[in-house]
Design a protein around this motif. Structure first.
Motif, PDB file in Angstrom:
ATOM      1  N   GLU A   1      76.185  98.823  73.796  1.00 10.88           N
ATOM      2  CA  GLU A   1      76.021  99.217  72.400  1.00 10.88           C
ATOM      3  C   GLU A   1      76.337  97.991  71.545  1.00 10.88           C
ATOM      4  OE1 GLU A   1      78.855 102.279  71.590  1.00 10.88           O
ATOM      5  OE2 GLU A   1      77.810 102.947  69.788  1.00 10.88           O
ATOM      6  N   THR A   2      75.786  97.935  70.335  1.00  7.32           N
ATOM      7  CA  THR A   2      76.140  96.799  69.474  1.00  7.32           C
ATOM      8  C   THR A   2      77.513  97.056  68.841  1.00  7.32           C
ATOM      9  OG1 THR A   2      75.169  97.730  67.477  1.00  7.32           O
ATOM     10  CG2 THR A   2      73.717  96.356  68.864  1.00  7.32           C
ATOM     11  N   LEU A   3      78.150  95.972  68.402  1.00  7.08           N
ATOM     12  CA  LEU A   3      79.444  96.120  67.713  1.00  7.08           C
ATOM     13  C   LEU A   3      79.266  97.009  66.497  1.00  7.08           C
ATOM     14  CD1 LEU A   3      82.428  95.154  67.316  1.00  7.08           C
ATOM     15  CD2 LEU A   3      81.508  93.361  65.854  1.00  7.08           C
ATOM     16  N   SER A   4      78.167  96.779  65.787  1.00  2.00           N
ATOM     17  CA  SER A   4      77.916  97.538  64.562  1.00  2.00           C
ATOM     18  C   SER A   4      77.837  99.046  64.845  1.00  2.00           C
ATOM     19  CB  SER A   4      76.616  97.034  63.937  1.00  2.00           C
ATOM     20  OG  SER A   4      76.158  97.915  62.992  1.00  2.00           O
ATOM     21  N   SER A   5      77.039  99.410  65.848  1.00  2.00           N
ATOM     22  CA  SER A   5      76.853 100.836  66.139  1.00  2.00           C
ATOM     23  C   SER A   5      78.183 101.476  66.553  1.00  2.00           C
ATOM     24  CB  SER A   5      75.772 100.973  67.211  1.00  2.00           C
ATOM     25  OG  SER A   5      76.119 101.918  68.172  1.00  2.00           O
ATOM     26  N   TYR A   6      78.944 100.757  67.352  1.00  2.71           N
ATOM     27  CA  TYR A   6      80.220 101.295  67.836  1.00  2.71           C
ATOM     28  C   TYR A   6      81.198 101.529  66.684  1.00  2.71           C
ATOM     29  CZ  TYR A   6      84.661 101.418  70.442  1.00  2.71           C
ATOM     30  OH  TYR A   6      85.889 101.771  70.943  1.00  2.71           O
ATOM     31  N   VAL A   7      81.340 100.507  65.840  1.00  2.00           N
ATOM     32  CA  VAL A   7      82.339 100.614  64.769  1.00  2.00           C
ATOM     33  C   VAL A   7      81.912 101.678  63.755  1.00  2.00           C
ATOM     34  CG1 VAL A   7      83.556  99.394  62.920  1.00  2.00           C
ATOM     35  CG2 VAL A   7      83.111  98.242  65.087  1.00  2.00           C
ATOM     36  N   LYS A   8      80.628 101.715  63.429  1.00  2.00           N
ATOM     37  CA  LYS A   8      80.165 102.740  62.470  1.00  2.00           C
ATOM     38  C   LYS A   8      80.419 104.137  63.036  1.00  2.00           C
ATOM     39  CE  LYS A   8      76.084 100.916  61.485  1.00  2.00           C
ATOM     40  NZ  LYS A   8      74.780 100.623  60.963  1.00  2.00           N
ATOM     41  N   ARG A   9      80.143 104.271  64.315  1.00  2.00           N
ATOM     42  CA  ARG A   9      80.316 105.582  64.965  1.00  2.00           C
ATOM     43  C   ARG A   9      81.784 106.001  64.986  1.00  2.00           C
ATOM     44  NH1 ARG A   9      80.955 106.621  70.086  1.00  2.00           N
ATOM     45  NH2 ARG A   9      80.631 104.533  70.914  1.00  2.00           N
ATOM     46  N   ARG A  10      82.670 105.099  65.331  1.00  2.00           N
ATOM     47  CA  ARG A  10      84.073 105.498  65.517  1.00  2.00           C
ATOM     48  C   ARG A  10      84.894 105.391  64.225  1.00  2.00           C
ATOM     49  NH1 ARG A  10      84.952 107.684  69.932  1.00  2.00           N
ATOM     50  NH2 ARG A  10      86.750 108.401  68.763  1.00  2.00           N
ATOM     51  N   LEU A  11      84.666 104.327  63.456  1.00  2.00           N
ATOM     52  CA  LEU A  11      85.592 104.057  62.343  1.00  2.00           C
ATOM     53  C   LEU A  11      84.925 104.028  60.966  1.00  2.00           C
ATOM     54  CD1 LEU A  11      87.206 101.184  64.341  1.00  2.00           C
ATOM     55  CD2 LEU A  11      88.520 103.175  63.670  1.00  2.00           C
ATOM     56  N   GLY A  12      83.602 104.034  60.956  1.00  2.00           N
ATOM     57  CA  GLY A  12      82.908 104.098  59.677  1.00  2.00           C
ATOM     58  C   GLY A  12      82.409 102.735  59.201  1.00  2.00           C
ATOM     59  N   LYS A  13      81.512 102.811  58.200  1.00  2.68           N
ATOM     60  CA  LYS A  13      80.826 101.587  57.756  1.00  2.68           C
ATOM     61  C   LYS A  13      81.758 100.642  56.990  1.00  2.68           C
ATOM     62  CE  LYS A  13      76.561  99.941  55.673  1.00  2.68           C
ATOM     63  NZ  LYS A  13      77.195  98.759  55.202  1.00  2.68           N
ATOM     64  N   GLU A  14      82.697 101.211  56.265  1.00  3.70           N
ATOM     65  CA  GLU A  14      83.584 100.331  55.500  1.00  3.70           C
ATOM     66  C   GLU A  14      84.412  99.455  56.451  1.00  3.70           C
ATOM     67  OE1 GLU A  14      85.423 101.660  51.699  1.00  3.70           O
ATOM     68  OE2 GLU A  14      87.281 101.136  52.752  1.00  3.70           O
ATOM     69  N   CYS A  15      84.827 100.031  57.565  1.00  2.76           N
ATOM     70  CA  CYS A  15      85.593  99.258  58.548  1.00  2.76           C
ATOM     71  C   CYS A  15      84.719  98.153  59.138  1.00  2.76           C
ATOM     72  CB  CYS A  15      86.117 100.179  59.650  1.00  2.76           C
ATOM     73  SG  CYS A  15      87.044  99.290  60.908  1.00  2.76           S
TER      74      CYS A  15
END
Ligand SMILES: Cc1cc2nc3c(=O)[nH]c(=O)nc-3n(C[C@H](O)[C@H](O)[C@H](O)COP(=O)(O)OP(=O)(O)OC[C@H]3O[C@@H](n4cnc5c(N)ncnc54)[C@H](O)[C@@H]3O)c2cc1C
Length: 490
Positions: free
Chosen positions: A147-161
């Motif tokens: 998975e990309t870093l972007s997809s993972y972080v958006k999925r788990r912690l949200g776009k602001e993070c």
């Protein structure tokens, strides 16, 4: 005597040469290092001026959680040159809404692990914080696909993070685009924690507790497992050398045989010659017309250069190597008299999220982070980063324009409107390999192809870790492979 040729005089190639040199105590083997430029070190370069500045062109540190650079320094007997960062000033700022906001205490990679600093920080909005806290409840991914870093972080912690933390802090390490970056190839631990604990935050908290329970390793010699070393520096997360990162390059070179290390020695192509007796020899065609013969070759050159060198031997291998993107970046270091600049420099610098629309990516307050970078306490050095995956064009600005960008951004962000007393610009064209989605498959293909060419080894930052300790490890591992191979052919 069997001969190994090492292409590239960066830290990978030098570490490999040193490993061969040590092996000479037991095995009859010779080595040659070929570096195309007129100096050794590759991306490691510290410029030391007569008036006492030490300016890093490329890396300014190494991560202390990996042992290989400590091991190398111990063998070279230069552990006493390792220094820790000035952690009494350890603060990082992130530019949000044109204000420098302090990274809250307790952030582990991209995860806040301490409640109060997280609740009180102005780095995140309240909706952003609530979304990050949802990590405890977001179900874990069902499949184990990359998975990309972007997809993972958006999925788990949200776009602001992603925008305010993961992109500048984590993707920044690789000068990468988080939309392209392979998590499995860069931070597999994040995927593992999700699978194991169901929540990244929970996983980080457990990891922190375990770390506290583990026996402490207060010094770098402790980190390397060395015993009896005279090295006393406290271990900090990032460490460097007294005279800058160039120290380790100089130390390795000192330990090598000078008549076996060649600068201004570009290899143009490598050919494979199959002997009628089943033997394999490699011929290096040099830019000066010479032909060098070797029984084994370590390509310690970046993957794109290796592709050109190897294409006559194996075109599909060259094609896969060319699929590893390399992006360009630049650093601009500016020295000021402290009294001219109204800033306290209490911190290590700041990071700039892409969304801020700025022309620079980050800024290190080098003289706060490290001792010994300025002649005395009356000067400061600031290092500005430009370029990277999404703004590569910035790395190719002409000097005057790049200088103007750096100064104008420092004026806007830090209020510095005086002239620096020195400026240094370093460009790194195609200098940072990108571990994009598919990187691990590419590595598998590379391994399969290389296996068809006994005696050939690829090493360096393009493959399994861009950090200096990883590069040292890969150079040393390549030599282990060479020794096994030559042992079987003798
Ligand atoms: C701006 C910047 C900042 C960085 N910061 C950090 C940091 O703080 N910490 C960290 O751990 N890492 C950092 N890195 C990454 C790290 O510096 C590199 O991954 C590492 O130095 C790569 O070492 P290497 O020997 O594998 O490759 P290089 O240093 O690229 O060396 C390869 C050498 O091969 C030579 N070569 C290529 N082709 C040929 C040929 N045909 N014939 C002969 N020679 C050839 C090149 O001239 C070069 O000298 C940074 C990188 C950059 C660009």
């Amino acid at each position: 005597m069997k001969k190994v040729a090492i292409i590239g005089g960066g830290i990978t190639g030098l570490s490999a040469a040193y490993a061969v040199k040590r092996a000479q105590q037991e095995i009859d083997i010779d080595y040659m290092v070929f570096e195309k430029s007129s100096r050794l070190g590759g991306k490691i370069y510290t410029e030391r001026t007569e008036d006492g500045f030490a300016v890093e062109g490329g890396p300014d540190s190494f991560i202390s959680t990996k042992p290989w650079i400590f091991e190398l320094a111990r063998k070279l007997n230069c552990e006493n040159k390792i220094i820790g960062s000035n952690d009494e000033l350890k603060k990082t700022y992130i530019l949000v809404g044109n204000k420098l906001r302090e990274l809250p205490d307790g952030v582990m990679m991209i995860v806040p692990t301490k409640i109060m600093p997280f609740l009180t920080t102005n780095l995140f909005s309240w909706p952003g914080k609530i979304r990050m806290a949802m990590d405890f409840f977001v179900p874990k991914k069902k499949d184990a696909n990359d998975e990309t870093l972007s997809s993972y972080v958006k999925r788990r912690l949200g776009k602001e993070c992603l925008d305010r933390l993961a992109d500048p802090l984590v993707a920044g390490i690789y000068s990468s685009d988080p939309e392209q970056m392979s998590l499995k190839a860069t931070f597999p631990i994040l995927l593992e924690m999700e699978q194991k604990y169901g929540s990244l935050t929970r996983g980080m908290i457990v990891a922190m507790r375990n770390r506290r329970k583990a026996p402490t390793q207060g010094s770098a010699s402790g980190a390397s497992g060395a015993s009896g070393a005279s090295y006393e520096a406290e271990r900090t997360l990032h460490m460097s050398f007294k005279g800058g990162m160039q120290d380790i390059v100089d130390e390795v070179y000192e330990a090598l045989d000078k008549d076996k290390v060649f600068i201004d020695a570009e290899v143009l192509k490598v050919e494979r010659v199959n002997g009628s007796d089943g033997s394999i020899t490699y011929k290096l065609r040099m830019a000066d017309g010479k032909i060098i013969e070797a029984d084994a070759v370590i390509f310690a050159s970046p993957s794109n250069d290796t592709a050109t060198l190897i294409e006559e031997i194996d075109r599909p291998l060259a094609d896969v190597l060319n699929e590893i993107p390399q992006v360009s970046s630049a650093t601009v270091s500016l020295a000021y008299r402290k009294k001219d600049v109204k800033h306290d420099f209490k911190g290590f610098g700041f990071l700039v999220p892409l969304g801020e629309g700025r022309k620079i990516k980050a800024c290190t307050w080098s003289s706060s982070k490290w001792s010994g970078r300025v002649p005395d306490n009356d000067h400061v050095i600031i290092r500005v980063f430009l370029g990277g995956a999404r703004t590569q064009q910035m790395a190719f600005l002409p000097d005057d324009k790049m200088e103007a960008v750096a100064k104008s951004e420092l004026k806007n962000i830090m209020g510095i409107d005086v002239e620096p007393i020195h400026i240094w610009i370093f460009r790194w064209s195609n200098g940072m390999p990108q571990y994009t989605i598919g990187h691990l498959d590419r590595l598998n293909k590379i391994d399969e192809r290389v296996a068809n060419h006994p005696g050939i080894f690829l090493a360096g930052g393009s493959y399994r870790g861009v950090g200096i300790p990883d590069c040292i490890n890969s150079g040393t591992k390549a030599v282990e492979g060479v020794l096994r191979y030559l042992d079987n052919t003798i």
